[in-house]
Design an enzyme around this catalytic site. Sequence first.
Site, PDB file in Angstrom:
ATOM      1  N   GLY A 293       0.729  -1.229   0.077  1.00 54.72           N
ATOM      2  CA  GLY A 293       0.112   0.021  -0.184  1.00 54.72           C
ATOM      3  C   GLY A 293       0.948   1.413   0.066  1.00 54.72           C
ATOM      4  O   GLY A 293       0.167   2.405   0.414  1.00 54.72           O
TER       5      GLY A 293
ATOM      6  N   HIS B 148       1.480   0.941 -13.344  1.00 54.84           N
ATOM      7  CA  HIS B 148       2.155  -0.065 -13.853  1.00 54.84           C
ATOM      8  C   HIS B 148       3.712   0.078 -13.804  1.00 54.84           C
ATOM      9  O   HIS B 148       4.166   1.409 -14.163  1.00 54.84           O
ATOM     10  CB  HIS B 148       2.000  -0.518 -15.154  1.00 54.84           C
ATOM     11  CG  HIS B 148       2.752  -1.907 -15.686  1.00 54.84           C
ATOM     12  ND1 HIS B 148       2.299  -2.984 -15.213  1.00 54.84           N
ATOM     13  CD2 HIS B 148       3.843  -2.011 -16.385  1.00 54.84           C
ATOM     14  CE1 HIS B 148       3.120  -3.889 -15.914  1.00 54.84           C
ATOM     15  NE2 HIS B 148       4.117  -3.450 -16.474  1.00 54.84           N
TER      16      HIS B 148
HETATM   17  C1  GAR Z   1       3.556  -1.016  -7.289  1.00 54.58           C
HETATM   18  O1  GAR Z   1       4.977  -1.127  -7.829  1.00 54.58           O
HETATM   19  C2  GAR Z   1       2.704  -1.072  -8.521  1.00 54.58           C
HETATM   20  O2  GAR Z   1       3.211  -0.512  -9.567  1.00 54.58           O
HETATM   21  C3  GAR Z   1       2.763  -2.564  -8.862  1.00 54.58           C
HETATM   22  O3  GAR Z   1       2.364  -3.138  -7.636  1.00 54.58           O
HETATM   23  C4  GAR Z   1       3.102  -2.224  -6.649  1.00 54.58           C
HETATM   24  C5  GAR Z   1       2.096  -2.223  -5.481  1.00 54.58           C
HETATM   25  O4  GAR Z   1       2.948  -1.504  -4.556  1.00 54.58           O
HETATM   26  N1  GAR Z   1       1.695  -2.801  -9.750  1.00 54.58           N
HETATM   27  C6  GAR Z   1       1.686  -3.966 -10.866  1.00 54.58           C
HETATM   28  O5  GAR Z   1       2.551  -4.578 -10.958  1.00 54.58           O
HETATM   29  C7  GAR Z   1       0.613  -3.944 -11.584  1.00 54.58           C
HETATM   30  N2  GAR Z   1       0.767  -4.697 -12.883  1.00 54.58           N
HETATM   31  P1  GAR Z   1       2.349  -0.713  -3.252  1.00 54.58           P
HETATM   32  O6  GAR Z   1       1.361  -1.719  -2.724  1.00 54.58           O
HETATM   33  O7  GAR Z   1       3.459  -0.556  -2.251  1.00 54.58           O
HETATM   34  O8  GAR Z   1       1.686   0.314  -3.695  1.00 54.58           O
END
Ligand code: GAR
Length: 202
Positions: free
Chosen positions: A12, A105
Amino acid sequence: MLKLAVFVSGRGSNLKAILNSPNLKELVVVKAVVSNKADCKAFGIARENSIDTFTLGSGEGKVSYDKLNDLLKSLEIDLVVLAGFLKMIPADVVRTFKNRIINIHPALLPSFGGKGMYGINVHKAVFDSSAQVSGVTVHFVDEHYDTGRIIAQRCVDISGVKSPEEIAGKVLKEEHKLLPFVIQKFAEDKIVIENNRVKIIN
Ligand code: GAR
């Protein structure tokens, strides 16, 4: 105030970036944090901020995917933000919220996207390709993985990196800037589509 639903599945940090963004304070309110994982860290952040959480799936206390559209409508959500959410958004929700669902992304689409391309998998593929530049993409969500129109991108120089984890760290810093920026522009009505291309107006 623009009403947001933020979809998450992990730690998050992007949700936190939205909640802590000084530029968004007067513009948006996060009405709901939604996940398919009841025990995700992001739910803790939501609760600390007194935001309602909703778990998707079947069983006691969960919201089924076919009731998601109704939930978002009943909360009068204006913009759905996928911030690390890895499941496909149901087609009826995509239709109802056309051009009102965005995803972040951690690479430069249309490369290094698609099913299975999330989190560290993306950075491993980028590292193995020997690409010298990676970055962040925020795009509208359609019925497929990572193919909706691109709204904004930022590049990150990765020419000197030694591991996928190092790429992840550099990219994440940019994510935390770009996602609040795009949400701000959306709230200000400064994202327009012209000739099938997205334009951010100043
Ligand atoms: C982030 O790096 C986001 O870009 C990625 O998941 C992570 C979530 O981090 N999303 C993807 O890879 C979608 N294909 P967070 O929970 O710390 O925000």
